[in-house]
Design an enzyme around this catalytic site. Structure first.
Site, mmCIF file in Angstrom:
data_model
loop_
_atom_site.group_PDB
_atom_site.id
_atom_site.type_symbol
_atom_site.label_atom_id
_atom_site.label_comp_id
_atom_site.label_asym_id
_atom_site.label_seq_id
_atom_site.Cartn_x
_atom_site.Cartn_y
_atom_site.Cartn_z
ATOM 1 N N ASP A 1 0.479 -1.343 0.129
ATOM 2 C CA ASP A 1 -0.044 -0.122 0.012
ATOM 3 C C ASP A 1 0.766 1.186 0.205
ATOM 4 O O ASP A 1 1.367 1.875 -1.286
ATOM 5 C CB ASP A 1 -0.992 0.163 1.327
ATOM 6 N N ASP B 1 -5.356 -8.117 8.178
ATOM 7 C CA ASP B 1 -6.537 -8.253 9.267
ATOM 8 C C ASP B 1 -6.229 -6.976 9.278
ATOM 9 O O ASP B 1 -6.739 -6.580 8.821
ATOM 10 C CB ASP B 1 -5.362 -9.224 9.865
ATOM 11 N N ARG C 1 -7.716 -12.810 9.129
ATOM 12 C CA ARG C 1 -6.810 -13.725 8.052
ATOM 13 C C ARG C 1 -7.065 -14.453 7.525
ATOM 14 O O ARG C 1 -6.422 -14.787 6.875
ATOM 15 C CB ARG C 1 -5.376 -13.441 9.155
#
Length: 177
Positions: free
Chosen positions: A101, A157, A163
């Protein structure tokens, strides 16, 4: 747990198909070499496990744990919590990551491996989220480019939860707001 998901972005079948495609490329590139495959814990453990089973070349697995998040937000600081045990000098290194990200973590880790003398450093990520990139960094291989949404499942998560979902989904805003 499933009721906390706004929508499913990628099913297990879609993830499997894309991993097969990436593994084909990696198998061609690394045949005859012995790279160190470095899962970035904890998020990448499911993806890395599934990818590694698809790889047909000799490899060493040595996980690393790095952190730059507190809850749902990046702190901007990358810290190696658990380092490699392997010497990367003159060895190809392949990072396996769940999502890129901001790019800070993988940029810092790849620079560190280059400083340690790695022959080469490549990044294989299941997801790429360029909309929130804050540093100039791109994965060498990625499964899917994703929108700027809070994603969970398949290793991703929120505060350690979700997860174990077998798909990648968008977490409802009210869960993390």
């Amino acid at each position: 747990m499933n009721s906390d998901i706004e929508k499913v972005l990628y099913s297990q079948d879609q993830l499997n198909q894309r991993m097969d495609e990436m593994a084909t490329e990696l198998n061609q590139k690394y045949q005859g070499q012995e790279p160190i495959v470095v899962p970035v814990l904890n998020g990448a453990m499911i993806f890395a496990s599934d990818m590694i089973k698809r790889l047909t070349f000799n490899l060493t697995i040595d996980p690393i744990k790095a952190s730059s998040y507190a809850g749902a937000h990046s702190t901007g600081q990358v810290k190696i919590v658990q380092d490699l045990k392997s010497d990367v000098k003159n060895r190809p290194v392949i990072f396996m990551e769940d999502i890129i990200d901001t790019g800070r973590t993988l940029k810092a880790l790849t620079e560190e491996m280059k400083l340690r003398g790695a022959k080469s450093v490549e990044v294989v990520a299941m997801l790429d989220k360029p909309a929130i990139r804050v540093v100039d960094f791109h994965a060498d291989y990625y499964g899917f480019q994703v929108p700027d949404a809070f994603l969970v499942g398949y290793g991703l998560d929120y505060n350690g939860l979700y997860r174990n979902l077998p798909y990648i989904g968008v977490l409802k805003h009210e869960i993390y707001a």
